[in-house]
Enzyme design. Structure first.
Site, mmCIF file in Angstrom:
data_model
loop_
_atom_site.group_PDB
_atom_site.id
_atom_site.type_symbol
_atom_site.label_atom_id
_atom_site.label_comp_id
_atom_site.label_asym_id
_atom_site.label_seq_id
_atom_site.Cartn_x
_atom_site.Cartn_y
_atom_site.Cartn_z
ATOM 1 N N HIS A 1 50.547 93.450 44.011
ATOM 2 C CA HIS A 1 50.701 92.495 44.887
ATOM 3 C C HIS A 1 51.690 92.849 46.018
ATOM 4 O O HIS A 1 51.831 92.383 47.012
ATOM 5 C CB HIS A 1 51.692 91.197 44.169
ATOM 6 C CG HIS A 1 51.541 89.936 44.640
ATOM 7 N ND1 HIS A 1 50.257 89.233 45.087
ATOM 8 C CD2 HIS A 1 52.521 89.354 45.513
ATOM 9 C CE1 HIS A 1 50.792 88.178 45.634
ATOM 10 N NE2 HIS A 1 51.900 88.301 46.060
ATOM 11 N N HIS B 1 47.929 80.990 53.029
ATOM 12 C CA HIS B 1 49.020 80.248 52.614
ATOM 13 C C HIS B 1 48.701 78.726 53.240
ATOM 14 O O HIS B 1 48.285 78.513 54.487
ATOM 15 C CB HIS B 1 50.202 80.710 53.422
ATOM 16 C CG HIS B 1 50.835 81.887 52.716
ATOM 17 N ND1 HIS B 1 51.646 82.746 53.419
ATOM 18 C CD2 HIS B 1 50.680 82.331 51.485
ATOM 19 C CE1 HIS B 1 52.173 83.748 52.506
ATOM 20 N NE2 HIS B 1 51.490 83.660 51.410
ATOM 21 N N LYS C 1 44.203 80.243 45.854
ATOM 22 C CA LYS C 1 44.802 79.294 45.167
ATOM 23 C C LYS C 1 44.364 78.020 45.414
ATOM 24 O O LYS C 1 44.034 77.696 46.512
ATOM 25 C CB LYS C 1 46.295 79.473 45.181
ATOM 26 C CG LYS C 1 46.970 80.796 44.435
ATOM 27 C CD LYS C 1 48.362 80.561 44.748
ATOM 28 C CE LYS C 1 49.150 81.753 43.824
ATOM 29 N NZ LYS C 1 50.513 81.859 44.004
ATOM 30 N N TYR D 1 58.055 86.574 55.790
ATOM 31 C CA TYR D 1 57.681 87.840 56.317
ATOM 32 C C TYR D 1 58.656 88.109 57.525
ATOM 33 O O TYR D 1 58.722 89.167 57.919
ATOM 34 C CB TYR D 1 56.252 88.192 56.501
ATOM 35 C CG TYR D 1 55.599 88.125 55.212
ATOM 36 C CD1 TYR D 1 55.522 89.070 54.316
ATOM 37 C CD2 TYR D 1 54.764 87.132 54.880
ATOM 38 C CE1 TYR D 1 55.069 89.104 53.088
ATOM 39 C CE2 TYR D 1 54.089 87.076 53.476
ATOM 40 C CZ TYR D 1 54.341 88.018 52.723
ATOM 41 O OH TYR D 1 53.696 87.955 51.427
ATOM 42 N N ARG E 1 45.106 88.927 46.999
ATOM 43 C CA ARG E 1 45.903 89.134 45.534
ATOM 44 C C ARG E 1 44.700 90.071 44.640
ATOM 45 O O ARG E 1 43.690 90.066 44.581
ATOM 46 C CB ARG E 1 45.838 87.505 45.004
ATOM 47 C CG ARG E 1 46.640 86.778 45.779
ATOM 48 C CD ARG E 1 46.675 85.346 45.415
ATOM 49 N NE ARG E 1 47.635 84.359 46.057
ATOM 50 C CZ ARG E 1 47.200 83.582 47.125
ATOM 51 N NH1 ARG E 1 45.678 83.765 47.550
ATOM 52 N NH2 ARG E 1 47.872 82.916 47.923
ATOM 53 N N ARG F 1 49.918 93.367 49.240
ATOM 54 C CA ARG F 1 49.520 92.156 50.118
ATOM 55 C C ARG F 1 50.813 91.835 50.847
ATOM 56 O O ARG F 1 50.557 91.418 52.036
ATOM 57 C CB ARG F 1 49.192 91.039 49.043
ATOM 58 C CG ARG F 1 49.077 89.628 49.646
ATOM 59 C CD ARG F 1 48.807 88.766 48.676
ATOM 60 N NE ARG F 1 48.931 87.329 48.930
ATOM 61 C CZ ARG F 1 48.361 86.403 49.614
ATOM 62 N NH1 ARG F 1 46.944 86.841 49.995
ATOM 63 N NH2 ARG F 1 48.582 85.241 49.815
#
Length: 313
Positions: free
Chosen positions: A257, A283, A189, A292, A166, A260
């Protein structure tokens, strides 16, 4: 943390919200942004139920919420113009709280947990094609008349695309991370760490930037610097990329972004393992990575529609 009119929320419910949010932040590692979203969603729900059920709202009243009450809440939010995606997220927050509360208070939360979220079409990530990603890396450095700034922007985008970071994660790198090692430990995150490999192109791009940078950088200082010696702001990178995409004729979706997204999509197209890509992206759920596969399928169908002779009939 909780702030709402006393006529709507009892002290016990206010404390309950705070305890739930503290658990999400502490044990579950939720980010500040996520906690704020949960907080807002719960207060919105409590504000409606306080008026809908009448009187001061407490945990006892929440335990008696019926499916009809939930439908009234959902209809009210839709009437306020809340988008289906936002309403689905709000309902997810409420259900998460109810799972926690029902375990503590020992009541049946089926009415709330069985409430269906509104249907919406999930937006697929919009990655750059491989040739467009390469063109962006080749062009971004031309957007500045200062050589080292151009090399800096090239280094940032190469790290984004080469490591799947990110923009906030790339800009959080410090000079202590350079020269870039074979792997980087990235804090993403929810303060969750992950290990990502560093491709030689990213290492070389950062080395070239540092060789051209006209001043010393303290080891604990941010790696990427602005023209005035301060840490570079993400908006500066976005602006440079905006200028580059206009030069290349790329759509507005070509953002930092998107690199990514491109990292994940191109790895998957090359035969990358979905679980491995999940780890590289950081994730917490495989569902977030599986999107994806939909992107790749959508791309293949687009190629099919344009190229297959019978598709033109």
């Amino acid at each position: 943390m909780t702030s709402a009119p006393a006529s709507q929320i009892s002290p016990a419910l206010s404390a309950s919200f705070d305890q739930f949010l503290e658990r999400k932040a502490g044990l579950d590692g939720a980010s500040k942004h996520t906690i704020t979203a949960y907080h807002t969603d719960l207060l919105t729900f409590a504000a409606f139920m306080g008026g809908h059920m009448g009187g001061q709202l407490g945990t006892g009243a929440l335990a008696k919420v019926t499916l009809t009450d939930m439908r009234a809440f959902m209809a009210h939010e839709r009437g306020r113009g809340v988008a289906p995606r936002s309403l689905a997220r709000m309902l997810s927050s409420i259900k998460s709280y109810y799972r926690w509360l029902s375990d503590r208070e020992d009541f049946d939360a089926t009415a709330v947990l069985s409430t269906r979220a509104p249907k919406f079409h999930a937006k697929l990530p919009r990655p750059l094609a491989e040739d467009a990603a390469r063109a962006m890396l080749d062009t971004i450095g031309m957007q500045s008349t200062t050589d080292w700034v151009g090399l800096r922007d090239t280094a940032i985008l190469t790290v984004l695309y080469g490591c799947g970071l990110r923009i906030s994660e790339a800009l959080a790198l410090t000079c202590a991370d350079a020269p870039l090692p074979e792997t980087l430990r990235i804090r993403g995150k929810g303060d969750k760490d992950r290990i990502v490999p560093v491709i030689p192109a990213a290492r070389d791009a950062v080395d070239a930037y540092l060789a051209a940078y006209p001043a010393e950088i303290a080891p604990d200082a941010p790696l990427f610097r602005g023209a005035r010696g301060r840490p570079v702001n993400a908006s500066v990178v976005r602006k440079a990329m905006q200028q580059a995409r206009m030069q290349l004729g790329l759509p507005a979706s070509a953002t930092p972004h998107a690199l990514r997204h491109s990292f994940a999509t191109h790895l998957l197209a090359a035969g990358g393992d979905l679980r491995a890509i999940q780890e590289l992206l950081g994730h917490s759920s495989l569902n977030a990575t599986q999107v994806y596969t939909n992107v790749d399928t959508a791309h293949l169908m687009d190629v099919y529609q344009k190229a297959h002779p019978r598709a033109q009939d």
